[in-house]
Design a protein around this motif. Structure first.
Motif, short mmCIF file in Angstrom:
data_model
loop_
_atom_site.label_atom_id
_atom_site.label_comp_id
_atom_site.label_asym_id
_atom_site.label_seq_id
_atom_site.Cartn_x
_atom_site.Cartn_y
_atom_site.Cartn_z
N THR A 5 32.87 40.30 54.82
CA THR A 5 34.14 39.59 54.72
C THR A 5 34.20 38.88 53.37
O THR A 5 33.21 38.84 52.64
N LEU A 6 35.35 38.32 53.05
CA LEU A 6 35.59 37.90 51.67
C LEU A 6 34.61 36.85 51.14
O LEU A 6 33.97 37.06 50.11
N THR A 7 34.50 35.72 51.82
CA THR A 7 33.66 34.66 51.26
C THR A 7 32.21 35.11 51.20
O THR A 7 31.48 34.81 50.25
N VAL A 8 31.78 35.87 52.21
CA VAL A 8 30.42 36.43 52.20
C VAL A 8 30.24 37.29 50.94
O VAL A 8 29.23 37.19 50.24
N ALA A 10 41.45 25.00 44.35
CA ALA A 10 41.26 26.40 44.76
C ALA A 10 41.26 26.45 46.29
O ALA A 10 41.05 25.42 46.96
N PHE A 11 41.45 27.62 46.84
CA PHE A 11 41.38 27.81 48.29
C PHE A 11 40.07 27.16 48.78
O PHE A 11 39.03 27.36 48.18
N PRO A 12 40.12 26.38 49.87
CA PRO A 12 38.95 25.59 50.27
C PRO A 12 37.66 26.40 50.40
O PRO A 12 36.60 25.95 49.97
N SER A 13 37.75 27.61 50.96
CA SER A 13 36.53 28.40 51.11
C SER A 13 35.88 28.65 49.76
O SER A 13 34.65 28.62 49.62
N ASP A 14 36.69 28.86 48.74
CA ASP A 14 36.17 29.10 47.39
C ASP A 14 35.51 27.83 46.84
O ASP A 14 34.47 27.89 46.19
N GLN A 15 36.12 26.68 47.11
CA GLN A 15 35.52 25.43 46.66
C GLN A 15 34.15 25.22 47.31
O GLN A 15 33.19 24.85 46.65
N TRP A 19 38.28 40.83 47.80
CA TRP A 19 39.54 40.48 48.46
C TRP A 19 39.40 40.73 49.95
O TRP A 19 38.55 41.52 50.38
N CYS A 20 40.20 40.02 50.72
CA CYS A 20 40.20 40.29 52.16
C CYS A 20 41.24 41.38 52.42
O CYS A 20 42.05 41.69 51.55
N SER A 21 41.25 41.92 53.62
CA SER A 21 42.14 43.04 53.87
C SER A 21 43.21 42.71 54.91
O SER A 21 44.01 43.55 55.27
N TYR A 22 43.18 41.45 55.39
CA TYR A 22 44.10 41.13 56.50
C TYR A 22 45.40 40.49 56.02
O TYR A 22 46.29 40.23 56.82
N LYS A 23 45.52 40.22 54.72
CA LYS A 23 46.78 39.64 54.21
C LYS A 23 47.72 40.80 53.87
O LYS A 23 48.19 41.47 54.77
N TYR A 24 47.94 41.06 52.58
CA TYR A 24 48.88 42.14 52.23
C TYR A 24 48.35 43.53 52.56
O TYR A 24 49.09 44.51 52.49
N ASN A 77 47.50 32.48 43.20
CA ASN A 77 47.20 31.23 43.90
C ASN A 77 47.86 31.22 45.28
O ASN A 77 49.04 31.53 45.41
N TYR A 78 47.08 30.81 46.27
CA TYR A 78 47.58 30.89 47.64
C TYR A 78 48.70 29.89 47.90
O TYR A 78 49.53 30.09 48.77
N TYR A 79 48.72 28.80 47.13
CA TYR A 79 49.65 27.70 47.44
C TYR A 79 51.00 27.88 46.73
O TYR A 79 52.05 27.83 47.38
N TRP A 92 37.20 37.63 40.03
CA TRP A 92 38.48 37.19 40.61
C TRP A 92 38.45 37.30 42.14
O TRP A 92 37.98 38.30 42.68
N ASP A 93 38.95 36.25 42.77
CA ASP A 93 39.20 36.30 44.21
C ASP A 93 40.63 36.83 44.38
O ASP A 93 41.59 36.17 43.99
N LEU A 94 40.75 38.03 44.93
CA LEU A 94 42.06 38.69 44.97
C LEU A 94 42.68 38.70 46.36
O LEU A 94 43.47 39.58 46.70
N ALA A 95 42.34 37.69 47.16
CA ALA A 95 42.86 37.61 48.53
C ALA A 95 44.39 37.75 48.57
O ALA A 95 44.93 38.46 49.40
N HIS A 96 45.07 37.06 47.65
CA HIS A 96 46.53 37.09 47.65
C HIS A 96 47.09 38.08 46.63
O HIS A 96 48.30 38.13 46.40
N ALA A 97 46.20 38.85 46.01
CA ALA A 97 46.65 39.78 44.98
C ALA A 97 46.60 41.23 45.45
O ALA A 97 47.51 42.01 45.17
C1 PLP Z 1 42.52 33.93 52.57
C2 PLP Z 1 41.58 33.50 51.51
C3 PLP Z 1 40.19 33.41 51.76
C4 PLP Z 1 39.64 33.69 53.13
O1 PLP Z 1 38.29 33.93 53.11
P1 PLP Z 1 37.57 34.65 54.35
O2 PLP Z 1 36.17 34.73 53.91
O3 PLP Z 1 38.24 35.98 54.54
O4 PLP Z 1 37.75 33.79 55.56
C5 PLP Z 1 39.37 33.06 50.70
N1 PLP Z 1 39.87 32.80 49.48
C6 PLP Z 1 41.19 32.86 49.21
C7 PLP Z 1 41.71 32.55 47.85
C8 PLP Z 1 42.09 33.19 50.23
O5 PLP Z 1 43.40 33.21 50.00
#
Ligand code: PLP
Length: 424
Positions: free
Chosen positions: A104-107, A132-137, A240-245, A192-194, A217-222
């Protein structure tokens, strides 16, 4: 094109939309017996109807073949993940060998930092965007601590200027130059997610590499939202994660990209497992790790096939449509939504009813700052069949996605919004 805030005009855009039929490929939630207007494809993409067949196929093979499915399933499981690389590479602008799907993405960002964050006493700093997205911080801070540093000394956040809603590329580049030879890594969310801003990934990558740093690059929203050219931009790594776009289902597997210059190498530190070693010799169960000559070298475990199945289904849609066509529609749809929002704001006459804080460098998301109504308006929209997303303190995020949103929905949303503001 001159837009009009009328139902007829919106329908005329739908009539010209070559992707309109793809709406039928997706399953919509229903509120009050009506299919919703879904604006949260940036958070969880809708389910493609065809994904059920892909998952059922794996279930049936598992039931009917059990362990034999690894090699005898119609899509054998031992190399199931390989099918995702080529279509996914097209989505992110990479070579197929630079891309794989795992974890998964953060992993994955953590795993990629094992390879691409190698701090020394002199070169140890990381540049990211503020808030930045909290998980990234959390990820960056924990990586700094893991290497024996205080995150406060390591992490340099690029700030927005006072009173501005987005970052300036020149400020990112200036920060990179200032940190200079202390810079180990630049790692930013590409979109940026916000606020929905698209960073100038090419310029920032170039600036970071000029200082001798790695750039990821974290491409979650890209991914699946904007045009990406990771290979041509010479990006070192991305995930990038695959559950958004990408519409692959809640919490589903993540894609990674590693630039070809790092492929097939044994001199790069990596956390390794059997699914990263050469598949030709994998089942000899030898003690020596011989990395796959593609991004799969970063794979650790055998692929979670049940997670790959809906991702593969979704990618078959991307492959049919192709990113350029999606982006063309996305631009028009988002511009139309912007026009509708501005038209409603003007109609209501109270200036400052709401304000779009997303800059023109954007994908499909518009973040709308509400000056008056707040959460009650969000709740009103939900009750009236419009699913949006609420972010503190006062922001509604709207992401019309080209796969399944129509122009007529933008018009209808405007009418519901107007009622919601007048009635609240
Ligand atoms: C959605 C999102 C995540 C989510 O991370 P997971 O490991 O999939 O839970 C991380 N970073 C950004 C920038 C996101 O938008």
């Amino acid at each position: 094109m001159e837009f009009k805030n009328t139902s007829e005009f919106a329908k005329s855009l739908d009539a010209k939309d070559k992707l309109a039929a793809y709406k039928n490929e997706f399953i919509f939630p229903v509120i009050n017996q009506k299919e919703v207007i879904y604006f949260t494809g940036n958070s969880l993409g809708l389910q493609p109807k065809r994904s059920q067949k892909f998952v059922n196929d794996v279930m049936n093979d598992w039931g009917g073949l059990a362990v034999e499915g690894h090699f005898k399933a119609e899509k054998p499981w031992w190399d199931y993940h390989e099918r995702l690389a080529a279509p996914l590479a097209k989505v992110v602008g990479a070579k197929p060998e630079e891309v794989t799907v795992m974890n998964t993405l953060t992993v994955n960002l953590h795993l990629l930092m094992v390879s691409f964050y190698r701090p020394t006493k002199k070169r140890y700093k990381i540049i990211c965007e503020e808030k930045a997205f909290p998980s990234d911080q959390y990820m960056l801070a924990s990586q700094a601590r893991f290497h024996g540093f205080d995150p406060k000394d390591v992490i340099v956040e690029v700030k927005k200027r006072a009173g501005e809603h987005s970052w300036r590329t020149e400020d990112v580049v200036k920060t990179i130059e200032e940190v200079g030879d202390e810079l180990a890594l630049v790692l930013i969310g590409g979109v940026n997610y916000y606020n929905g801003q698209v960073f100038d990934m090419q310029k920032i990558t170039e600036a970071g590499k000029k200082q001798g740093a790695f750039v990821g690059w974290d491409l979650a929203h890209a991914a699946g939202n904007i045009k990406l050219e990771l290979h041509n931009w010479n990006v070192d790594f991305a995930a990038w994660c695959s559950y958004k776009y990408m519409n692959s289902g809640p919490g589903n597997a993540s894609g990674i990209y590693v630039n070809e210059q790092y492929l097939g190498r044994k001199d790069i530190p990596r956390f390794e497992g059997w699914w990263g070693t050469k598949k030709e010799t994998r089942f000899l169960m030898e003690p020596e790790f011989d990395p796959m000559s593609n991004a799969e070298a970063w794979q650790i475990s055998n692929a979670p096939v049940m997670a790959m199945a809906p991702y593969l289904a979704s990618l078959s849609l991307f492959d049919e449509v192709d990113m350029d066509a999606l982006i063309d529609k996305s631009k028009l749809l988002t511009a139309y939504l912007e026009f509708i929002l501005e038209a409603i704001d003007a109609e209501l006459g109270t200036s400052n009813t709401f304000e779009i804080i997303t800059p023109k460098d954007r994908g499909c998301q518009l973040s709308v700052f509400l000056h008056g109504q707040g959460k009650a308006l969000f709740d009103y929209l939900m009750e009236n069949g419009v699913i949006t997303d609420w972010r503190e303190p006062n922001v509604i995020r709207l992401a019309p996605t080209p796969f399944y949103n129509s122009f007529e929905e933008m018009y209808r949303f405007g009418q519901i919004l107007k009622q919601g503001i007048l009635g609240n």
